[in-house]
Scaffold this motif. Structure first.
Motif, PDB file in Angstrom:
ATOM      1  N   GLN A  83      -5.667   7.465   4.446  1.00 48.74           N
ATOM      2  CA  GLN A  83      -4.860   7.687   3.241  1.00 48.74           C
ATOM      3  C   GLN A  83      -3.962   8.918   3.366  1.00 48.74           C
ATOM      4  OE1 GLN A  83      -6.909   6.222  -0.085  1.00 48.74           O
ATOM      5  NE2 GLN A  83      -5.597   7.175  -1.599  1.00 48.74           N
ATOM      6  N   GLY A 143       0.810  -1.204   0.000  1.00 49.25           N
ATOM      7  CA  GLY A 143       0.000   0.000   0.000  1.00 49.25           C
ATOM      8  C   GLY A 143       0.847   1.259   0.000  1.00 49.25           C
ATOM      9  N   LEU A 168      -3.789   1.977  -3.933  1.00 49.02           N
ATOM     10  CA  LEU A 168      -3.585   1.596  -2.532  1.00 49.02           C
ATOM     11  C   LEU A 168      -4.452   0.414  -2.135  1.00 49.02           C
ATOM     12  CD1 LEU A 168      -2.722   1.952   0.434  1.00 49.02           C
ATOM     13  CD2 LEU A 168      -4.442   3.755   0.622  1.00 49.02           C
ATOM     14  N   LEU A 186       0.976   4.015  -2.948  1.00 49.21           N
ATOM     15  CA  LEU A 186       0.721   5.444  -2.742  1.00 49.21           C
ATOM     16  C   LEU A 186       1.858   6.295  -3.309  1.00 49.21           C
ATOM     17  CD1 LEU A 186      -0.774   5.982   0.835  1.00 49.21           C
ATOM     18  CD2 LEU A 186      -1.808   6.551  -1.360  1.00 49.21           C
ATOM     19  N   LEU A 209      -2.961   4.892   7.040  1.00 50.41           N
ATOM     20  CA  LEU A 209      -3.391   4.195   5.825  1.00 50.41           C
ATOM     21  C   LEU A 209      -4.901   4.290   5.642  1.00 50.41           C
ATOM     22  CD1 LEU A 209      -1.303   0.892   5.617  1.00 50.41           C
ATOM     23  CD2 LEU A 209      -1.397   2.723   3.920  1.00 50.41           C
ATOM     24  N   ASP A 252      -4.922   7.022  -7.027  1.00 51.79           N
ATOM     25  CA  ASP A 252      -4.117   6.465  -5.936  1.00 51.79           C
ATOM     26  C   ASP A 252      -4.978   5.686  -4.949  1.00 51.79           C
ATOM     27  OD1 ASP A 252      -5.353   8.709  -4.960  1.00 51.79           O
ATOM     28  OD2 ASP A 252      -3.541   9.671  -4.214  1.00 51.79           O
TER      29      ASP A 252
END
Length: 242
Positions: free
Chosen positions: A223, A76, A129, A80, A220, A125
Motif C-alpha cells: 500500500q 486500486g 483499495l 488510493l 500495491l 483507504d
C-alpha cells in the motif's frame, strides 16, 4: 461518534470483548502484508494466467480476464488517490484509538503509534483499495470474488476497527467507494479502452511489462507504505521550517 458507530462498536465488543490475545492477533494481521494485500494480488495473477494457453476460440475470454486485471490495479490506484484526497479535504476525523474518551473501548497493543495522529480516519483507504480490487476479482470469477470480498472484510476491515484505527463507518464508506470505483471502471467500453495500452505493452514488450508489473504489485501489496511514510516525514520537516 455517531449512533451507527456506537451501536456497531458495542456489538463488536459484546461479542469479542477486550481480549489481550485477540488484540495481539489483530495487530499481527494489521502488520502482515501477506495476510492483507498479497493474497489478493496473487489472485489477480491467477486471473491473468489462467487462460494462458487458451485456444483461438477462447482468446476473447483471455483478453477479458486481462482487461479486468488491468482495471483492478487501476481501480486500486484511483481508490488510493481518492481516499487521500477525501481524507485531506473532508473535515478531519481523529482515529478512535487516539480519542481520550474512547480509549477504554480498545485493547492495549504493543504498537500504540500504529498510524500518525495527523492522518484522518475517514474514509478507510485500506477498505477503498482492497474492496476495489476484490470487486474486480468478482467480475472475473464469482467464487474468487466472494472470497476476496470476505477476505477484505474479515482480515483487513475488522482488525482495523477492533484496534481503533478506524470507526466502522470509515470502513463501510471506504468499501462502498471502492466498489463504486471498480464497477464504473469495469463498464465494458471503459474497461477495453483503458486496458488497451497496457495489453499492447504486455504483448510487444513483455520483459518491460513484467518488470513494471512486479514493482507496481509490490507497492500495491504494501500500500505504498514507504512513499506514504516518506511523504509524512517530509511534511513534518517542511513544517519545521515554517
Amino acid at each position: 461518534m455517531n449512533a451507527l458507530d456506537q451501536w456497531l462498536l458495542s456489538v463488536m465488543y459484546r461479542t469479542a470483548g477486550h481480549s489481550h490475545a485477540l488484540a495481539r492477533v489483530a495487530e499481527t494481521i494489521v502488520n502482515m502484508y501477506l495476510i492483507k494485500g498479497t493474497v489478493l494480488i496473487a489472485l489477480l495473477w491467477w486471473i491473468w494466467t489462467r487462460r494462458e494457453h487458451a485456444t483461438a476460440d477462447r482468446s476473447e475470454e483471455r483478453r477479458r480476464d486481462r482487461e479486468i486485471v488491468v482495471i483492478a490495479v487501476l481501480s486500486g490506484l484511483v481508490a488510493l488517490l481518492a481516499g487521500r484526497l477525501l481524507a485531506h479535504y473532508l473535515p478531519f476525523r481523529l482515529r478512535p484509538f487516539y480519542e481520550p474518551q474512547l480509549r477504554y473501548l480498545y485493547p492495549e497493543t504493543t504498537s500504540p503509534d500504529l498510524l500518525p495522529r495527523t492522518w484522518s480516519a475517514f474514509p478507510s483507504d485500506h477498505a477503498m483499495l482492497w474492496c476495489a480490487i476484490a470487486t474486480a476479482i468478482f467480475v472475473a470469477s464469482r467464487a474468487a470474488g466472494i472470497y476476496a470480498l470476505l477476505h477484505t472484510a474479515i482480515l483487513i476491515g475488522l482488525p482495523r476497527i477492533y484496534l481503533g484505527l478506524h470507526y466502522p463507518t470509515d470502513v463501510i464508506a471506504g468499501a462502498a467507494l471502492g466498489i463504486v470505483i471498480a464497477c464504473i471502471l469495469n463498464y465494458g467500453p471503459i474497461r477495453s479502452r483503458l486496458a488497451a495500452p497496457v495489453l499492447a505493452l504486455a504483448r510487444y514488450r513483455p520483459g518491460l511489462f513484467h518488470a513494471l508489473a512486479f514493482v507496481l504489485c509490490f507497492e500495491l501489496a504494501t500500500q505504498f507504505d514507504e512513499f506514504r511514510a516518506l511523504a509524512h516525514d517530509m511534511s513534518s520537516v517542511m513544517a519545521g521550517f515554517v
